[in-house]
Design a protein around this motif. Structure first.
Motif, short mmCIF file in Angstrom:
data_model
loop_
_atom_site.label_atom_id
_atom_site.label_comp_id
_atom_site.label_asym_id
_atom_site.label_seq_id
_atom_site.Cartn_x
_atom_site.Cartn_y
_atom_site.Cartn_z
N PRO A 269 45.53 -3.95 31.54
CA PRO A 269 44.32 -3.42 32.18
C PRO A 269 43.92 -2.01 31.74
N ASN A 270 44.89 -1.19 31.33
CA ASN A 270 44.58 0.18 30.89
C ASN A 270 44.23 0.25 29.40
N MET A 271 43.96 -0.92 28.80
CA MET A 271 43.55 -0.99 27.39
C MET A 271 42.21 -1.69 27.30
N SER A 272 41.52 -1.45 26.20
CA SER A 272 40.24 -2.11 25.96
C SER A 272 40.04 -2.31 24.47
N LEU A 273 39.40 -3.42 24.12
CA LEU A 273 39.10 -3.71 22.72
C LEU A 273 37.62 -4.04 22.61
N THR A 274 36.90 -3.28 21.80
CA THR A 274 35.46 -3.47 21.63
C THR A 274 35.16 -3.65 20.15
N LYS A 275 34.29 -4.61 19.85
CA LYS A 275 33.89 -4.79 18.45
C LYS A 275 32.70 -3.89 18.15
N VAL A 276 32.84 -3.08 17.11
CA VAL A 276 31.76 -2.20 16.68
C VAL A 276 31.48 -2.44 15.20
N LYS A 277 30.33 -1.99 14.75
CA LYS A 277 29.95 -2.13 13.34
C LYS A 277 29.79 -0.74 12.72
N ILE A 278 30.18 -0.64 11.46
CA ILE A 278 29.89 0.55 10.68
C ILE A 278 28.95 0.13 9.55
N LEU A 279 27.76 0.67 9.60
CA LEU A 279 26.68 0.28 8.68
C LEU A 279 26.43 1.42 7.71
N HIS A 280 26.54 1.11 6.42
CA HIS A 280 26.28 2.13 5.42
C HIS A 280 24.85 2.05 4.94
N SER A 281 24.15 3.17 5.03
CA SER A 281 22.77 3.24 4.57
C SER A 281 22.71 3.95 3.23
N SER A 282 22.13 3.27 2.25
CA SER A 282 22.02 3.86 0.92
C SER A 282 20.69 4.57 0.72
N GLY A 283 19.82 4.51 1.74
CA GLY A 283 18.51 5.14 1.63
C GLY A 283 18.63 6.66 1.70
N GLN A 284 17.69 7.33 1.10
CA GLN A 284 17.68 8.79 1.07
C GLN A 284 16.90 9.32 2.27
#
Length: 284
Positions: A269-284
């Motif tokens: 109960p004192n733990m949590s797992l969340t799915k997140v995304k890391i998005l790389h943007s190549s735009g300037q």
């Protein structure tokens, strides 16, 4: 290889580092696995975790053009700064919002531990938990006060316990400003904030965001004082001339073998797992 300013530029450093990691892991395998008593925190439960950025649970990275002040490392024998332009990986500012329920009738003190690890390997296979634990990157560790009832904790990525603030310039070092003998090299220990998280990819790479709250009074070794220097990156570097500020092992709770079919099966109960995304943007 013992100088943090040059070690990462030496190709053999990574092989040597992995060798040490493997050797230490073999030792850890001989230790008993953590029990629920070791991992749990009675009466404390994490209700939810989310990452606040421009898009919830999505952090964007990009390459930034920046200026580097060479006065931080070299004496050019002239007045004024000497700067160069360069590109480096950076990420948008973000924060962790953690909702924790304290089901007891007293104020508790907690240690919040935040880790990040990829969901899949390079072939797209879901990584099993005992292999995943060796890929966990510690993003932050900090103390929080938990009042009875629901507590909402917001922690900025800029306050991470693994990153360092701006290093002193060469001119300051010559004058001895804010330094003591042998302190300047120690103060370079830690990651720059713009390298806190991985690059991700242009499709959005999935990561596990693991958050755990443990009993701070059981973790505590000693209080930091004004006499301590370079306390930015305490998770990786400890505190100069003082005890490591945590009774738990470095990497806890992922420093010992885990037996479970899935990560969620192992969670308390004192733990949590969340799915997140890391998005790389190549735009300037």
């Amino acid at each position: 290889m013992d100088d943090s300013a040059t070690s990462l530029r030496d190709p053999i450093f990574y092989r040597w580092h992995r060798f040490i990691d493997d050797m230490f892991n073999e030792y850890k395998k001989k230790l008993p696995r953590y029990t629920k008593d070791d991992l749990g925190f009675n009466g404390v439960e994490i209700e939810s975790v989310r990452v606040n950025a421009h898009q919830e649970n999505v952090v964007t990275t990009r390459f930034e053009e920046d200026t580097l002040d060479l006065s931080n490392s070299m004496n050019f024998g002239r007045k004024g700064a000497v700067k160069i332009r360069y590109h480096h990986l950076d990420h948008e500012p973000f924060s962790h919002e953690i909702r924790v329920q304290n089901n007891t009738t007293k104020v508790n003190h907690g240690t919040v531990r935040i880790f990040l690890a990829p969901v899949c390997d390079e072939l797209g296979n879901v990584i099993k938990i005992d292999e995943l634990r060796r890929l966990m990157i510690e993003l932050d560790r900090f103390h929080t006060t938990l009042n009875p009832g629901l507590n909402t904790i917001v922690r900025s990525s800029r306050d991470s316990s693994v990153t360092i603030s701006t290093e002193r310039k060469f001119e300051q070092l010559l004058k001895g400003e804010g330094t003591t003998e042998h302190s300047t090299e120690y103060c370079s220990c830690g990651w720059p904030n713009h390298l806190l998280i991985p690059k991700g990819n242009d499709k959005g790479m999935d990561f596990h965001l693991f958050v755990m709250v443990t009993d701070h009074l059981s973790d505590l070794v000693g209080q930091l004082t004004d006499k301590n220097i370079c306390t930015d990156a305490v998770s990786y570097c400890g505190v100069k001339d003082d005890l490591y500020p945590d009774r738990k092992a470095m990497g806890f709770p992922f420093d010992r073998s885990i037996v479970a079919d899935t990560v969620k099966e192992w969670l308390l109960p004192n733990m949590s797992l969340t799915k997140v995304k890391i998005l790389h943007s190549s735009g300037q």
